[in-house]
Design a protein around this motif. Sequence first.
Motif, PDB file in Angstrom:
ATOM      1  N   MET A  77      28.123 -35.670 -31.573  1.00  0.00           N
ATOM      2  CA  MET A  77      28.182 -36.336 -30.264  1.00  0.00           C
ATOM      3  C   MET A  77      26.756 -36.695 -29.819  1.00  0.00           C
ATOM      4  SD  MET A  77      29.582 -34.832 -26.615  1.00  0.00           S
ATOM      5  CE  MET A  77      31.295 -34.749 -27.107  1.00  0.00           C
ATOM      6  N   SER A  78      26.558 -37.952 -29.409  1.00  0.00           N
ATOM      7  CA  SER A  78      25.243 -38.370 -28.950  1.00  0.00           C
ATOM      8  C   SER A  78      24.956 -37.779 -27.584  1.00  0.00           C
ATOM      9  CB  SER A  78      25.167 -39.901 -28.863  1.00  0.00           C
ATOM     10  OG  SER A  78      25.940 -40.363 -27.772  1.00  0.00           O
ATOM     11  N   GLN A  87      24.120 -39.320 -24.975  1.00  0.00           N
ATOM     12  CA  GLN A  87      24.764 -40.122 -23.935  1.00  0.00           C
ATOM     13  C   GLN A  87      26.244 -39.758 -23.802  1.00  0.00           C
ATOM     14  OE1 GLN A  87      25.270 -44.458 -24.324  1.00  0.00           O
ATOM     15  NE2 GLN A  87      23.936 -44.663 -22.549  1.00  0.00           N
ATOM     16  N   GLU A  88      26.906 -39.554 -24.952  1.00  0.00           N
ATOM     17  CA  GLU A  88      28.344 -39.278 -24.943  1.00  0.00           C
ATOM     18  C   GLU A  88      28.669 -37.958 -24.243  1.00  0.00           C
ATOM     19  OE1 GLU A  88      29.924 -41.527 -28.999  1.00  0.00           O
ATOM     20  OE2 GLU A  88      29.097 -39.502 -29.120  1.00  0.00           O
ATOM     21  N   GLN A  89      27.785 -36.956 -24.379  1.00  0.00           N
ATOM     22  CA  GLN A  89      28.103 -35.649 -23.803  1.00  0.00           C
ATOM     23  C   GLN A  89      28.131 -35.674 -22.278  1.00  0.00           C
ATOM     24  OE1 GLN A  89      25.091 -32.433 -24.028  1.00  0.00           O
ATOM     25  NE2 GLN A  89      23.732 -33.951 -24.940  1.00  0.00           N
ATOM     26  N   TYR A  90      27.522 -36.697 -21.678  1.00  0.00           N
ATOM     27  CA  TYR A  90      27.506 -36.790 -20.222  1.00  0.00           C
ATOM     28  C   TYR A  90      28.561 -37.759 -19.681  1.00  0.00           C
ATOM     29  CZ  TYR A  90      23.095 -34.239 -20.475  1.00  0.00           C
ATOM     30  OH  TYR A  90      22.141 -33.289 -20.713  1.00  0.00           O
ATOM     31  N   HIS A  91      29.389 -38.317 -20.572  1.00  0.00           N
ATOM     32  CA  HIS A  91      30.446 -39.219 -20.111  1.00  0.00           C
ATOM     33  C   HIS A  91      31.621 -38.429 -19.550  1.00  0.00           C
ATOM     34  CE1 HIS A  91      29.552 -43.470 -20.946  1.00  0.00           C
ATOM     35  NE2 HIS A  91      28.771 -43.026 -21.900  1.00  0.00           N
ATOM     36  N   THR A 100      35.429 -38.236 -19.353  1.00  0.00           N
ATOM     37  CA  THR A 100      36.473 -38.829 -20.208  1.00  0.00           C
ATOM     38  C   THR A 100      37.817 -38.978 -19.503  1.00  0.00           C
ATOM     39  OG1 THR A 100      36.911 -36.623 -21.101  1.00  0.00           O
ATOM     40  CG2 THR A 100      35.406 -38.044 -22.353  1.00  0.00           C
ATOM     41  N   GLN A 116      32.116 -46.343 -16.628  1.00  0.00           N
ATOM     42  CA  GLN A 116      31.925 -45.846 -18.000  1.00  0.00           C
ATOM     43  C   GLN A 116      30.447 -45.596 -18.301  1.00  0.00           C
ATOM     44  OE1 GLN A 116      34.299 -48.945 -20.179  1.00  0.00           O
ATOM     45  NE2 GLN A 116      35.606 -47.206 -20.701  1.00  0.00           N
ATOM     46  N   PRO A 162      27.274 -42.507 -18.284  1.00  0.00           N
ATOM     47  CA  PRO A 162      27.039 -41.061 -18.259  1.00  0.00           C
ATOM     48  C   PRO A 162      26.549 -40.627 -16.887  1.00  0.00           C
ATOM     49  CG  PRO A 162      25.330 -42.178 -19.546  1.00  0.00           C
ATOM     50  CD  PRO A 162      26.353 -43.208 -19.195  1.00  0.00           C
TER      51      PRO A 162
END
Length: 267
Positions: free
Chosen positions: A1-2, A4-8, A10, A57, A59
């Motif tokens: 997981m990047s 950036q993705e971990q702060y999205h 969902t 969408q 982060p």
Amino acid sequence: MSMQEQYHITEEPFYQPTGNEVTLYEAAYQQRLPVMLKGPTGCGKTRFVEYMAWKLQKPLISVACNEDMTASDLVGRFLLEKDGTRWQDGPLTVSSRIGAICYLDEVVEARQDTTVVIHPLTDHRRVLPLDKKGELVHAHPDFQLVISYNPGYQSLMKDLKQSTKQRFTALDFEYPDENTETSIVSKESGLDVEQSKKLVQIGHRARNLKGHGLDEGISTRLLVYAANLIQAGIEPIEASKMAMVRPVTDDPDIRATLNNAVEMIFG
């Protein structure tokens, strides 16, 4: 997981709009303008930011501000390790690098010398100087700064400087009207509408005491807590006292007034 993705976010957070705040925020984000959310505690400011981050969408990195927070807590610091030192970015720096929405919750709690570090990010420069590291971070095009602020707490000692306030656009938040708040309490807790409405009526009575013995009214958050307790099998009167009376005051007269309202509405 990047990173950036971990702060999205969902899953869609439940948020009930009370006006045109969603449209106004979207316009501010489109122009990457900093936004200040003003309103009493527990009225939905944090949930609104989470909802907007989900909707856009983007982060989201949130920081709960406190009076012990230093500029290094926001920006970053060198850490000592066995092989020497290593720089670790703070949440504001991470947000600037990855293009997150950075949310500073109750920013008025932070010392004024700490809040000054956000100034270069809130004007045309959109930069963050890391003085200790000798680096100038240019904010990612998607970066936006959002702060929340409770005007009810302002005093000579605890208020935002004009030089900080005048760097932000602002949205006013209040507790929702009775029907909207009833819908929120019912949706958040699963409690039926009839009982949710009674909790809201107690909340509205308590808010009339603000400035007459209560520093803050009963928040929407506490109404949901009371509803959760009722859903867990606690009698409504006991649930209301536990979640809505005891947390907000130790004054025996105010408690008696609130307890009477609870017993009258649920009696």
